[in-house]
Design a protein around this motif. Structure first.
Motif, mmCIF file in Angstrom:
data_model
loop_
_atom_site.group_PDB
_atom_site.id
_atom_site.type_symbol
_atom_site.label_atom_id
_atom_site.label_comp_id
_atom_site.label_asym_id
_atom_site.label_seq_id
_atom_site.Cartn_x
_atom_site.Cartn_y
_atom_site.Cartn_z
ATOM 1 N N VAL A 126 31.062 45.814 42.166
ATOM 2 C CA VAL A 126 32.118 45.026 41.527
ATOM 3 C C VAL A 126 33.393 45.860 41.507
ATOM 4 O O VAL A 126 33.353 47.073 41.237
ATOM 5 C CB VAL A 126 31.719 44.613 40.095
ATOM 6 C CG1 VAL A 126 32.911 44.028 39.336
ATOM 7 C CG2 VAL A 126 30.579 43.609 40.133
ATOM 8 N N THR A 127 34.514 45.213 41.786
ATOM 9 C CA THR A 127 35.826 45.856 41.774
ATOM 10 C C THR A 127 36.642 45.290 40.620
ATOM 11 O O THR A 127 36.567 44.095 40.323
ATOM 12 C CB THR A 127 36.565 45.614 43.097
ATOM 13 O OG1 THR A 127 35.772 46.129 44.175
ATOM 14 C CG2 THR A 127 37.923 46.284 43.103
ATOM 15 N N VAL A 128 37.417 46.152 39.974
ATOM 16 C CA VAL A 128 38.256 45.754 38.846
ATOM 17 C C VAL A 128 39.678 46.265 39.071
ATOM 18 O O VAL A 128 39.866 47.404 39.498
ATOM 19 C CB VAL A 128 37.692 46.323 37.524
ATOM 20 C CG1 VAL A 128 38.678 46.104 36.374
ATOM 21 C CG2 VAL A 128 36.343 45.693 37.197
ATOM 22 N N LEU A 129 40.657 45.417 38.798
ATOM 23 C CA LEU A 129 42.059 45.818 38.804
ATOM 24 C C LEU A 129 42.615 45.657 37.397
ATOM 25 O O LEU A 129 42.544 44.571 36.812
ATOM 26 C CB LEU A 129 42.868 44.959 39.774
ATOM 27 C CG LEU A 129 42.654 45.209 41.261
ATOM 28 C CD1 LEU A 129 43.437 44.179 42.079
ATOM 29 C CD2 LEU A 129 43.100 46.612 41.644
ATOM 30 N N VAL A 130 43.146 46.737 36.854
ATOM 31 C CA VAL A 130 43.786 46.730 35.542
ATOM 32 C C VAL A 130 45.289 46.806 35.774
ATOM 33 O O VAL A 130 45.789 47.801 36.311
ATOM 34 C CB VAL A 130 43.310 47.921 34.685
ATOM 35 C CG1 VAL A 130 44.001 47.911 33.328
ATOM 36 C CG2 VAL A 130 41.796 47.895 34.534
ATOM 37 N N TYR A 131 46.006 45.777 35.394
ATOM 38 C CA TYR A 131 47.440 45.695 35.700
ATOM 39 C C TYR A 131 48.258 46.406 34.625
ATOM 40 O O TYR A 131 48.215 46.036 33.451
ATOM 41 C CB TYR A 131 47.861 44.233 35.815
ATOM 42 C CG TYR A 131 47.260 43.534 37.009
ATOM 43 C CD1 TYR A 131 47.812 43.690 38.273
ATOM 44 C CD2 TYR A 131 46.125 42.743 36.876
ATOM 45 C CE1 TYR A 131 47.257 43.062 39.374
ATOM 46 C CE2 TYR A 131 45.562 42.115 37.984
ATOM 47 C CZ TYR A 131 46.133 42.282 39.224
ATOM 48 O OH TYR A 131 45.575 41.660 40.326
ATOM 49 N N LEU A 132 49.032 47.405 35.057
ATOM 50 C CA LEU A 132 49.895 48.163 34.150
ATOM 51 C C LEU A 132 51.321 47.647 34.154
ATOM 52 O O LEU A 132 52.151 48.107 33.363
ATOM 53 C CB LEU A 132 49.873 49.646 34.528
ATOM 54 C CG LEU A 132 48.490 50.305 34.590
ATOM 55 C CD1 LEU A 132 48.630 51.793 34.873
ATOM 56 C CD2 LEU A 132 47.687 50.061 33.319
ATOM 57 N N ASP A 133 51.631 46.719 35.045
ATOM 58 C CA ASP A 133 52.941 46.076 35.129
ATOM 59 C C ASP A 133 52.718 44.585 35.366
ATOM 60 O O ASP A 133 51.645 44.165 35.808
ATOM 61 C CB ASP A 133 53.766 46.653 36.286
ATOM 62 C CG ASP A 133 54.038 48.135 36.145
ATOM 63 O OD1 ASP A 133 54.799 48.511 35.233
ATOM 64 O OD2 ASP A 133 53.477 48.920 36.938
#
Length: 235
Positions: A126-133
């Motif tokens: 599983v891949t996760v992207l945490v958006y900082l912008d």
């Protein structure tokens, strides 16, 4: 490009298990505590190294950051709602394989649609992207094809040049996207050059741990990856 289904961008404390299984992804709106963002952005900036400094050279149209020893980053990787979604998709014991920072530069970042592909069986990564912008079409937000992960016992063939079924995401800093590694997806061109920093996190089924250890130096994984998570702990 299509737009995300509004009623599936749900409360960050809830995992829609049916949606996850059917579509292969979920976007958790404002899943990060707001007061974590500045600290995470600082960790990203402190960890940036040039593309030529990695054991395997990276593309020059991206910024890459070493962040896996940062305590706040590690806390993000263990958010209960996030682990619940990962456990739902993997369906067995799993571990945190990797976390790094990525950001597309102005005029760069484009990826052809692709699958990251499971290693031993469908659904074991599983891949996760945490958006900082904030993110959207203006700065190269992720596009994906819902339901393209594992519609049956085998992956269906897919024309990676066909973008007719693509959904391009848009949202705000603090959102978190998690998706099956077999889901067709890709980053988009950042035409404006606006900041789009993310934490890219990878989780894998426990059976892949020995193989994961063999490549950790190439991926510059410095953290301890020995902790185990069980889906039943997050039901």
């Amino acid at each position: 490009m299509l737009s995300p289904t509004p009623d599936k961008d749900i409360c960050p404390l809830m995992i829609d298990r049916e949606h996850l299984q059917q579509n292969g992804y979920q976007l958790l709106r404002q899943a990060l505590p707001a007061d974590w963002l500045d600290e995470l952005r600082a960790a990203f900036e402190a960890g940036v190294i040039g593309p030529e400094q990695w054991p395997v050279p990276r593309g020059h149209d991206w910024r890459h950051a070493l962040v896996d020893l940062d305590a706040r980053v590690q806390a993000v990787c263990r958010l209960p709602a996030l682990l619940a979604g990962v456990g739902e998709l993997i369906g067995e014991g799993f571990f945190l394989s990797q976390v790094e920072g990525r950001e597309p530069l102005a005029g760069g970042g484009y990826q052809r649609l692709h699958r990251d592909l499971s290693a031993q069986r469908l659904g074991d990564r599983v891949t996760v992207l945490v958006y900082l912008d904030d993110y959207g079409p203006h700065n190269g937000a992720t596009r994906l094809v819902p339901g393209s992960h594992r519609p049956g016992e085998q992956l269906a063939p897919f024309d990676f040049d066909d973008e007719s079924q693509v959904v391009q995401l848009a949202g705000s800093a603090g959102d978190i996207l998690l998706f099956d590694a077999d889901l067709v997806h890709g980053a988009s061109l950042n035409p404006s050059g606006a900041r789009r920093r993310t934490l890219l996190i990878s989780y894998a089924a426990q059976a892949l741990y020995a193989a994961d250890l063999q490549t950790r130096k190439l991926r510059v994984v410095r953290m301890d990856t020995g902790e185990r998570f069980e889906p039943a702990d997050f039901v």
